[in-house]
Write an enzyme that holds these catalytic residues in place. Structure first.
Site, mmCIF file in Angstrom:
data_model
loop_
_atom_site.group_PDB
_atom_site.id
_atom_site.type_symbol
_atom_site.label_atom_id
_atom_site.label_comp_id
_atom_site.label_asym_id
_atom_site.label_seq_id
_atom_site.Cartn_x
_atom_site.Cartn_y
_atom_site.Cartn_z
ATOM 1 N N ALA A 243 5.920 -10.799 1.641
ATOM 2 C CA ALA A 243 6.138 -9.661 0.973
ATOM 3 C C ALA A 243 5.792 -9.539 -0.587
ATOM 4 O O ALA A 243 4.518 -9.266 -0.899
ATOM 5 C CB ALA A 243 7.693 -9.311 1.162
ATOM 6 N N ARG A 244 6.690 -10.224 -1.417
ATOM 7 C CA ARG A 244 6.205 -10.464 -2.840
ATOM 8 C C ARG A 244 6.819 -11.718 -3.231
ATOM 9 O O ARG A 244 7.848 -11.971 -2.913
ATOM 10 C CB ARG A 244 6.773 -9.202 -3.547
ATOM 11 C CG ARG A 244 6.134 -7.948 -3.544
ATOM 12 C CD ARG A 244 4.393 -8.025 -3.840
ATOM 13 N NE ARG A 244 3.717 -6.956 -3.862
ATOM 14 C CZ ARG A 244 2.935 -6.446 -2.758
ATOM 15 N NH1 ARG A 244 2.905 -7.601 -1.616
ATOM 16 N NH2 ARG A 244 2.127 -5.447 -2.706
ATOM 17 N N ASP A 268 2.640 -16.827 1.635
ATOM 18 C CA ASP A 268 1.454 -15.844 1.372
ATOM 19 C C ASP A 268 1.581 -15.210 -0.094
ATOM 20 O O ASP A 268 0.406 -14.791 -0.666
ATOM 21 C CB ASP A 268 0.982 -14.736 2.249
ATOM 22 C CG ASP A 268 -0.254 -14.045 2.211
ATOM 23 O OD1 ASP A 268 -1.179 -14.797 2.075
ATOM 24 O OD2 ASP A 268 -0.227 -12.651 2.028
ATOM 25 N N GLU A 273 1.192 -14.587 -9.647
ATOM 26 C CA GLU A 273 -0.276 -14.713 -8.941
ATOM 27 C C GLU A 273 -1.200 -14.512 -9.970
ATOM 28 O O GLU A 273 -1.305 -13.494 -10.759
ATOM 29 C CB GLU A 273 -0.208 -13.703 -7.946
ATOM 30 C CG GLU A 273 0.877 -13.935 -6.853
ATOM 31 C CD GLU A 273 0.551 -13.033 -5.591
ATOM 32 O OE1 GLU A 273 -0.234 -12.186 -5.569
ATOM 33 O OE2 GLU A 273 1.363 -13.302 -4.493
ATOM 34 N N HIS A 292 -2.234 -14.583 -0.961
ATOM 35 C CA HIS A 292 -1.919 -13.248 -0.695
ATOM 36 C C HIS A 292 -3.083 -12.604 0.234
ATOM 37 O O HIS A 292 -3.746 -11.594 -0.219
ATOM 38 C CB HIS A 292 -1.843 -12.581 -2.145
ATOM 39 C CG HIS A 292 -0.978 -11.428 -2.007
ATOM 40 N ND1 HIS A 292 -0.489 -10.819 -3.035
ATOM 41 C CD2 HIS A 292 -0.994 -10.486 -1.126
ATOM 42 C CE1 HIS A 292 0.206 -9.729 -2.865
ATOM 43 N NE2 HIS A 292 -0.231 -9.617 -1.598
#
Length: 333
Positions: A243-244, A268, A273, A292
């Site tokens: 998700a985040r 991920d 980021e 990601h």
């Protein structure tokens, strides 16, 4: 539209189909940055922005584009767009739900399998040690050979498109029991998909063998998975986050993985980021990381390209697109 649109693209165009669907449009592709370097003289022509991560659309950029009418997100996430600033300027913001969820759900399952079967770890040892790697794992089958997902409990935080599709794959395909914490979702959805409802996030964490984060992220809110939630998880459990990164207290997660409070994690997404060069997850054998990329696939790229082109074109043609994030722009018109 009285003239060909000029579209600023942050990062790069997701798929060439965008150009095919918007013939005559001028595309200005610039490297993604918080303060994008717009070509000289182009500020007065730009009527749309397509913002792909890690590109950001800040208030300062919006203020310098007098003809800007629409900002299109890369997918569903909106954390890289200053929506209040866009709304004040009368600029429509659109996103694209429902296009990448199949890819994200399959990626999440891939991370589960990679961790439970120790696929990445075994692959690395085989490449470095040759066939001796087999003996290494067979001799330590109790703790090194990995487990199976059949019969285990998958706990999902967030029953949106990604959460529901992952639940289908895991329940019907892998024989997992599924529970979820998603307060805004109706009980009928849980019943239809055979999913148990967890009363709280802590309840979800305490019973999960695999915990999947698939919830929406809103900047400024406390992490969904913090020290308290990690403390009640099984030491044999694994975490999957597609998700985040901001949904997780990352220092607390690092501690849990290092101390054996949590068996492993498949990540991920990160916060920030890109993660720094000394990010501790990179050196952890019980962590599988991807940069990601859960959403991108040929299938999702084609859908996103079409949605980008159609929604941007609709705004520029004076029509209301289907996925407006800030409807106040139309309400006050």
């Amino acid at each position: 539209m009285s003239e060909a649109p000029c579209i600023l693209v942050l990062n790069r165009i997701a798929h060439p189909l965008v150009r095919d669907l918007m013939p005559g449009a001028e595309f200005l592709v610039v490297p993604a940055a918080p303060d994008p370097q717009i070509p000289p003289g182009a500020e007065s022509r730009i009527s749309a922005i397509m913002a792909r991560l890690p590109g950001e659309v800040r208030a300062e950029t919006i203020a310098h584009l007098p003809k800007l009418r629409v900002i299109s997100a890369a997918g569903v996430g909106l954390q890289n767009i200053d929506i209040p600033a866009a709304t004040r300027a009368g600029v429509v913001v659109v996103n694209h739900p429902g296009h990448g969820f199949l890819s994200v759900a399959e990626h999440a399952v891939g991370l589960m399998l990679a961790l439970s079967r120790r696929i990445v770890e075994i692959d690395g040892r085989l490449r470095s040690d040759g066939w001796r790697a087999r003996d290494h794992f067979l001799d330590r089958v109790s703790d090194r050979y990995g487990t199976v997902l059949f019969g285990q409990r998958l706990g999902i935080a967030g029953l949106g498109h990604v959460g529901l599709h992952t639940a289908r794959i895991c329940r019907l395909g892998l024989g997992m029991d599924v529970s979820a914490f998603s307060p805004s979702v109706a009980e009928s959805v849980f019943q239809e998909h055979g999913i148990r409802r967890a009363a709280t996030m802590a309840d979800l964490c305490a019973t999960a063998d695999v915990l999947l984060l698939a919830a929406a992220y809103r900047a400024g809110r406390p992490p969904l998975l913090g020290t308290a939630e990690l403390a009640v998880m099984k030491p044999t459990a694994i975490l999957i986050n597609v998700a985040r990164g901001g949904l997780v207290d990352q220092p607390a997660l690092v501690d849990a993985l290092r101390t054996g409070q949590l068996a492993g994690a498949g990540l991920d997404v990160f916060d920030p980021e890109p993660p720094p060069a000394d990010c501790p997850f990179r050196d952890m054998e019980n962590v599988v990381v991807t940069p990601h990329v859960a959403g991108p696939s040929l299938y999702s790229a084609l859908g996103l390209a079409r949605s980008n082109a159609e929604q941007v074109f609709a705004v520029l043609a004076g029509r209301r697109p289907p996925h407006v994030v800030n409807p106040e722009v139309y309400d006050r018109a």
